[in-house]
Design an enzyme around this catalytic site. Sequence first.
Site, PDB file in Angstrom:
ATOM      1  N   HIS A 198       0.861  -1.180   0.000  1.00 62.26           N
ATOM      2  CA  HIS A 198       0.000   0.000   0.000  1.00 62.26           C
ATOM      3  C   HIS A 198       0.897   1.230   0.000  1.00 62.26           C
ATOM      4  O   HIS A 198       1.012   1.928   0.980  1.00 62.26           O
ATOM      5  CB  HIS A 198      -0.961   0.024   1.190  1.00 62.26           C
ATOM      6  CG  HIS A 198      -0.350  -0.413   2.475  1.00 62.26           C
ATOM      7  ND1 HIS A 198      -0.362  -1.715   2.885  1.00 62.26           N
ATOM      8  CD2 HIS A 198       0.278   0.271   3.458  1.00 62.26           C
ATOM      9  CE1 HIS A 198       0.236  -1.810   4.062  1.00 62.26           C
ATOM     10  NE2 HIS A 198       0.632  -0.628   4.422  1.00 62.26           N
ATOM     11  N   LYS A 223      -3.766   3.068  16.347  1.00 57.50           N
ATOM     12  CA  LYS A 223      -5.052   3.705  16.038  1.00 57.50           C
ATOM     13  C   LYS A 223      -6.119   3.288  17.053  1.00 57.50           C
ATOM     14  O   LYS A 223      -7.025   4.043  17.381  1.00 57.50           O
ATOM     15  CB  LYS A 223      -5.470   3.314  14.625  1.00 57.50           C
ATOM     16  CG  LYS A 223      -6.686   4.056  14.123  1.00 57.50           C
ATOM     17  CD  LYS A 223      -6.880   3.789  12.648  1.00 57.50           C
ATOM     18  CE  LYS A 223      -8.341   3.824  12.309  1.00 57.50           C
ATOM     19  NZ  LYS A 223      -9.087   2.634  12.649  1.00 57.50           N
TER      20      LYS A 223
END
Length: 878
Positions: free
Chosen positions: A137, A545
Amino acid sequence: MNQQYSAMRSNVSMLGKLLGDTIKEALGEDILDKVETIRKLSKSSRAGNEAHRQQLLSTLQNLSNNELLPVARAFNQFLNLTNVAEQYHSISPHGEAASNPVALAKLFTRLKEKNFNNGDLKKAVNELSIELVLTAHPTEIARRTLIHKLVAVNTCLSQLDHDDLADYERNNIMRRLRQLVAQSWHTDEIRKIRPTPIDEAKWGFAMVENSLWEGVPAFLREFNEQLEESIDYSLPVEAVPVRFTSWMGGDRDGNPNVTAEVTRHVLLLSRWKAADLFLKDIQVLVSELSMSECTPEVRKLAGGDEILEPYREIAKKLRTQLSNTLTYLEKQLKGEQVLPPTDLLVDNEQLWQPLYACYQSLKTCGMEIIANGQLLDILRRIRCFGLSLVRIDVRQESTRHTTAISELTQYLELGDYASWSEEEKQAFLLYELHSKRPLIPHNWQPSAETQEVFATCKVIAESPQDAIAAYVISMAKAPSDVLAVHLLLKEAGCPFTLPVAPLFETLDDLNNAENIIQQLMNIQWYRELIHDKQMVMIGYSDSAKDAGVMAAAWAQYRAQDALINVCEKEGITLTLFHGRGGTIGRGGAPAHAALLSQPPGSLKGGLRVTEQGEMIRFKFGLPQVTISSLALYASAILEANLLPPPEPKPEWHQVMDTLSDVSCKMYRDYVREQPDFVPYFRAATPEQELAKLPLGSRPAKRHPAGGVESLRAIPWIFAWTQNRLMLPAWLGAGAALQQVVNDGKQDVLAEMCRDWPFFTTRIGMLEMVFAKADLWLAEYYDHRLVDKNLWPLGQKLRKQLSADIKTVLAISKDEHLMADLPWIAESIALRNVYTDPLNVLQVELLLRSRQQQYSDPQVEQALMVTIAGIAAGMRNTG
């Protein structure tokens, strides 16, 4: 300012002038004057001139729509060129490299001082294993065509870095530089369409071809020289401690664009590129190896006594084989049905054995200097890259396997696998793994999603064993998740045992990792299958996160420590696979510091770590930079294994438990419980606009309708980096540190900072984030873009950031941020002058974009350029 930085600044100044000349030529004096005015105001504003700051704001607010794009592009390109100058500085003999010789030499000296004997060192060197995983990614914003131009700029800087250049030589280099800067200016820097997974894989192969192919043998040569000099030891030819794997084309977690067919295509493409590169290498040997004297073994391989140039004859045979292999793979890539040629190269040994025989023969016949030239480099490339070029990992989410097996058990009328208890799942899986009959009926027609899971396993089963490195299971939560993949591979007819690595990435999963691995080790069938080797992946980005950086870092440390202990107890060699990002909020840290901050014993099984997006280019974009990066990795692993940090004191553990609990609660109170948080996040950052940027092949969200929790870690971090609040990288950490100070433990924190690499690195990473964050810019985003009702939340966050900076400086006992790393502080300061105008301009563009009923292509394009430019300025995206 010392001499080192002045060389870099003069390069930045020269490149800036060339860009200015290009802009003037392309758009006229007026635009250049405007850009120059903005740059000077930005510099003065940074120096504290409030009047110039206001002037900077009004100048950028009042740009016409026609001026937006040229100004945005000018500062974006300034930053790209600044980054090139900085990258060159890190390897220049007149820059950073002058005072920072290869890290290995310093380490060997330290080890000798500590009375390490050469035997211990040789053993550690022979066990050295570095596997770098290039991820699928790419947060790499720059287009590949621009990257090639920037690499060429770097080459020019290197050519200019000589005192003995003739005038005509200098003029030629400067002319080439002007051409490259002009080419970059006249090239559109934003991709118009998203890259496909195959495009991403090609980007990875280009990195191998343009940098790693030269860089790895050059590093091993340097490493070998250091070993010979320091401990009188030569690296065995077959020992190549570096390998590369890729997720590009293999990582299907949350990416529906990565199908079994895509993976099959990428595997073929990888083999094709390897054959192509080795063919070029062998061609060099054909022209160089004209010697006639050889050993009987080489004489026989060449075809007998009548062959006058045996080495050349062997190289020619390999050239024919590689050429035939290339043709066969080309036809397969075109989808043609073709029978493999009889001399097809599929196994690395087919390439290795004849060349190694040549190597031994040359040495035996007194031609060691020839053996240790191009031939040695090729042998090392065979060991590092092989005929697969880079192996790939396949990654898939655990629920996809559960759903597939569940669909199958329901079809077979055995019940719903997904609803079974963990004990029932394990019993079923182990029974089927022992069974000699197939489980999947031939006439069964599964759903498309399930068929895709089976098809992927079939691709693995049909690939050469060396082409696939591991199967990674994201969101692994139980032993059955690992057993399920082994069953799926068995059903696909996989003829080899593939390492299957559970990935633990949320706070709860990290805390449960030890228990899951222990349960697996208690299964006799599993123990026999893995031959005492286990890989476990630790997820950095999703845990940060989920819980904030401090709690995530401590959970990762504790999980690794527990896994090391359980594997040691069970006699298992553990390879920890670190899923780090390039940013602090996703676990990123300077490589050396990050490795030394891990628990003692964590690198005994070698290092396996992801290299993300734009960090691949910064660390491995040039052969010379590759040498430095690999030397840092090698040095850190040897140091961690030979000079492990002391075990942390129980009191330090207690302090970290407190820091983790307090920081996690504060982080989650904001991110999850605060009702204004999501609207504030969406208004104060370009999060919504980021989705339009054709970054990678993977969607930004796992579930399109979801909130922050469904956002991937990359856009989450990326958005906060853009508005300079950098929130995910610090929220909760400073407040927790302050609470521990208030509890009277400041001395303990100071001791931890001084004596515990794990904690020292945490503080250092916070300092780096604070140095990149900017309170006035974050406030400017709020006042221009955020509803007044949400201002108090932004105010509270900025107040917290300000307090956190003071807390961290008090603990580190530094007068200012980054006091220990002046080179990084200098680098941030240098880029701020160019990044600040892009931030102010981005606010203006967001405002115009959000107020317009219809999108204006100029505004949209300029906005995308500011996003790319700020990413270049921060040297971090996601």
